[in-house]
Design a protein around this motif. Sequence first.
Motif, PDB file in Angstrom:
ATOM      1  N   THR A 285       0.812  -1.207   0.000  1.00  0.00           N
ATOM      2  CA  THR A 285       0.000   0.000   0.000  1.00  0.00           C
ATOM      3  C   THR A 285       0.847   1.259   0.000  1.00  0.00           C
ATOM      4  OG1 THR A 285      -1.523   1.314   1.347  1.00  0.00           O
ATOM      5  CG2 THR A 285      -0.162  -0.285   2.503  1.00  0.00           C
ATOM      6  N   GLY A 286       0.302   2.331  -0.536  1.00  0.00           N
ATOM      7  CA  GLY A 286       0.972   3.620  -0.488  1.00  0.00           C
ATOM      8  C   GLY A 286       0.624   4.346   0.812  1.00  0.00           C
ATOM      9  N   THR A 287      -0.355   3.852   1.560  1.00  0.00           N
ATOM     10  CA  THR A 287      -0.773   4.511   2.800  1.00  0.00           C
ATOM     11  C   THR A 287      -0.768   3.494   3.946  1.00  0.00           C
ATOM     12  OG1 THR A 287      -3.068   4.007   2.208  1.00  0.00           O
ATOM     13  CG2 THR A 287      -2.230   6.217   1.649  1.00  0.00           C
ATOM     14  N   PRO A 288       0.403   3.078   4.375  1.00  0.00           N
ATOM     15  CA  PRO A 288       0.483   2.022   5.390  1.00  0.00           C
ATOM     16  C   PRO A 288      -0.108   2.436   6.734  1.00  0.00           C
ATOM     17  CG  PRO A 288       2.652   2.969   4.968  1.00  0.00           C
ATOM     18  CD  PRO A 288       1.740   3.541   3.946  1.00  0.00           C
ATOM     19  N   THR A 289      -0.045   3.718   7.062  1.00  0.00           N
ATOM     20  CA  THR A 289      -0.583   4.150   8.359  1.00  0.00           C
ATOM     21  C   THR A 289      -2.082   3.867   8.443  1.00  0.00           C
ATOM     22  OG1 THR A 289       1.038   5.923   8.254  1.00  0.00           O
ATOM     23  CG2 THR A 289      -0.660   6.107   9.959  1.00  0.00           C
ATOM     24  N   ARG A 290      -2.784   4.183   7.337  1.00  0.00           N
ATOM     25  CA  ARG A 290      -4.226   3.921   7.317  1.00  0.00           C
ATOM     26  C   ARG A 290      -4.512   2.420   7.471  1.00  0.00           C
ATOM     27  NH1 ARG A 290      -7.164   6.063   2.174  1.00  0.00           N
ATOM     28  NH2 ARG A 290      -6.497   8.042   3.064  1.00  0.00           N
ATOM     29  N   THR A 291      -3.706   1.600   6.792  1.00  0.00           N
ATOM     30  CA  THR A 291      -3.886   0.150   6.889  1.00  0.00           C
ATOM     31  C   THR A 291      -3.719  -0.313   8.327  1.00  0.00           C
ATOM     32  OG1 THR A 291      -2.898   0.004   4.704  1.00  0.00           O
ATOM     33  CG2 THR A 291      -3.110  -2.061   5.927  1.00  0.00           C
ATOM     34  N   VAL A 292      -2.683   0.226   9.009  1.00  0.00           N
ATOM     35  CA  VAL A 292      -2.432  -0.193  10.384  1.00  0.00           C
ATOM     36  C   VAL A 292      -3.601   0.231  11.285  1.00  0.00           C
ATOM     37  CG1 VAL A 292      -0.929   0.139  12.392  1.00  0.00           C
ATOM     38  CG2 VAL A 292       0.062  -0.225  10.129  1.00  0.00           C
ATOM     39  N   MET A 293      -4.145   1.449  11.047  1.00  0.00           N
ATOM     40  CA  MET A 293      -5.280   1.913  11.868  1.00  0.00           C
ATOM     41  C   MET A 293      -6.493   1.000  11.691  1.00  0.00           C
ATOM     42  SD  MET A 293      -4.843   6.022  11.418  1.00  0.00           S
ATOM     43  CE  MET A 293      -6.488   6.429  11.984  1.00  0.00           C
ATOM     44  N   GLU A 294      -6.738   0.607  10.443  1.00  0.00           N
ATOM     45  CA  GLU A 294      -7.865  -0.301  10.188  1.00  0.00           C
ATOM     46  C   GLU A 294      -7.654  -1.630  10.904  1.00  0.00           C
ATOM     47  OE1 GLU A 294      -8.653   1.467   5.705  1.00  0.00           O
ATOM     48  OE2 GLU A 294      -8.079  -0.647   5.971  1.00  0.00           O
ATOM     49  N   LEU A 295      -6.377  -2.105  10.833  1.00  0.00           N
ATOM     50  CA  LEU A 295      -6.069  -3.384  11.472  1.00  0.00           C
ATOM     51  C   LEU A 295      -6.228  -3.284  12.995  1.00  0.00           C
ATOM     52  CD1 LEU A 295      -2.939  -4.458   9.385  1.00  0.00           C
ATOM     53  CD2 LEU A 295      -5.111  -5.668   9.493  1.00  0.00           C
ATOM     54  N   THR A 296      -5.820  -2.117  13.537  1.00  0.00           N
ATOM     55  CA  THR A 296      -5.954  -1.910  14.986  1.00  0.00           C
ATOM     56  C   THR A 296      -7.405  -2.095  15.407  1.00  0.00           C
ATOM     57  OG1 THR A 296      -4.273  -0.226  14.713  1.00  0.00           O
ATOM     58  CG2 THR A 296      -5.317  -0.361  16.876  1.00  0.00           C
ATOM     59  N   ARG A 297      -8.314  -1.504  14.585  1.00  0.00           N
ATOM     60  CA  ARG A 297      -9.743  -1.625  14.904  1.00  0.00           C
ATOM     61  C   ARG A 297     -10.188  -3.089  14.769  1.00  0.00           C
ATOM     62  NH1 ARG A 297     -11.341   2.004  10.913  1.00  0.00           N
ATOM     63  NH2 ARG A 297      -9.871   3.652  11.383  1.00  0.00           N
ATOM     64  N   ARG A 298      -9.712  -3.732  13.696  1.00  0.00           N
ATOM     65  CA  ARG A 298     -10.169  -5.086  13.446  1.00  0.00           C
ATOM     66  C   ARG A 298      -9.752  -6.042  14.572  1.00  0.00           C
ATOM     67  NH1 ARG A 298      -8.123  -8.308   8.247  1.00  0.00           N
ATOM     68  NH2 ARG A 298      -8.342  -6.247   7.315  1.00  0.00           N
TER      69      ARG A 298
END
Lengths: 282, 274
Positions: free
Chosen positions: B236-249
């Motif tokens: 991904t070009g936006t890894p921070t967003r991915t990590v935030m989504e994963l945190t929620r999941r």
Amino acid sequence: MTQTTTAPSVSAVAASPAMPSTLRLGLSQAAAENRTFFRRRDAMIFTFSFPIILLVIFGSIFSSTVEGTGLTVSQLYVAGLIGSATMTGFQNLGIGIALNRDDGTLKRLAGTPLPPAAYFMGKALNTLLVSFVQVVILLVIGVALFDLDLPSAASDWLTFTWVFVLGVLGSSLLGIAVSSLPRSGSSASAVIAMPFVVLQFISGVFIPARELPEWLSQIAAIFPLKWMCQGFRAVFLGEDGATLEPTNSYELGRVALILGAWVIGGLVLCLTTFRWKSRNDG
Amino acid sequence: MTTAVKVRGLTKRYGDVQAVGGIDLDIDAGEVFAILGPNGAGKSTTVEILEGYRRRDAGEVSVLGTDPGRPTREWRSRVGIVLQSTGDAGEMTVRETVRHFAGYYPRAQDPDEVIERVGLAEKAGRRVGELSGGQRRRVDVALGVIGSPELLFLDEPTTGFDPEARRRFWELIQGLAHEGTTIVLTTHYLDEVEALADRVAVIARGRIVAEGEPSTLGGRATAQATVRWAGGSVETGTPTRTVMELTRRFDGEIPELTVTRPSLEDVYLGLIGS
């Protein structure tokens, strides 16, 4: 001391100090070469003992006198082996520099401001010392064991000095020049030792000059060893031995001329053909 | 900022092989510049031309304002070269060797200080031939810097070092760079480039295929990141967003989470076409 001149620097280095003189660097190289030589114990012991062993062997085998001269054959060998010792620089430098070219020592020096002439000077002065020690040992053994009479006339020692110095310088420079011939350091001893051994046989070191066929003598006359041996015979065999020379004379004038020519020619050869790098390195 | 090395259109051919096929290079004074490349890519040929060891076929080359194709003693005294290895027997001691080389230069440093700086003070009285490989390398560096060079060439300086010796060696080089010495470094170790170099050029097939800071070489800083976790991965070009989504999941800790960008090695291997 002479100062080598350096072209005025175009760089911004302010008041750049003068480059060290070639003469000073040559002496410093010689000191380093001598130090290295005397610390390499095994090589040093063999270098010094080789002519001694040859002299003892030849002197013991051939103890007869040479007819019509009152000289012993062993005296002939002392003079011949002194000639050979004077030329050891040819072999030592030819092989040693070829090895240094292979192991990168020369390449490192080429990357420094050391002028090649200072490097040659260090090698030649080291050879002068090593050959001198060899000759002194040979003389001591010749006098002690083989009835060698040291000349008493100052003129003989003067002859000895110039034959020795010109001989060592010429053969050192020739050694530096031929060090470029072997394709690698590992082939150097084969490439350099062979011509040296052949030269010794045709130049009157082991076999008296007048017993050689004419064509071999003519080949030997091109190279310095024959003339060095002739010069040393003049010093150590004196008038008694002159009748053994093919021309009934030691021809000292020619000896000086040819040895001098080898010094100049050797220097020119070194300065024009010397390579810091091995052949397989571009 | 003055230029220490300037190269334009450099070419060199050995028989049928075009070793260097048109290289341009600018190295600023005071910079640590690394040259990377596979064996046979023209890297060594290029550096040896800069060092004044090899002649070029064509192109303009200026090293400290001088053409290295015509090296003078003056120029040699301003350039230090640490070659790959010398195999001489080393009968002289470290101190004798460094002192001897100091005599070659008009602006030599104090030999004992240099020995101290390369970390050989305790070995100063030992013969060079008795030293370990790493210690001999330090002698090589001492001989390279004894003349106070403005420009220092280091050719694969830490090959064969153990990790600790490499770290100490890097500190030595960083110290030299800090004092303003321009350093041209060739190496196969990419961590060495990251630790030491301000800029790096990659040479492949006789040309420069990339040039820049180690952290941004080949678009490294802006490349897609890879987010990995237990059970999945995404580029991904936006890894921070991915990590935030994963945190929620995962409602907190994400098992086995890593976020990586291409390493210098990945970029390098891509550039040289492996």
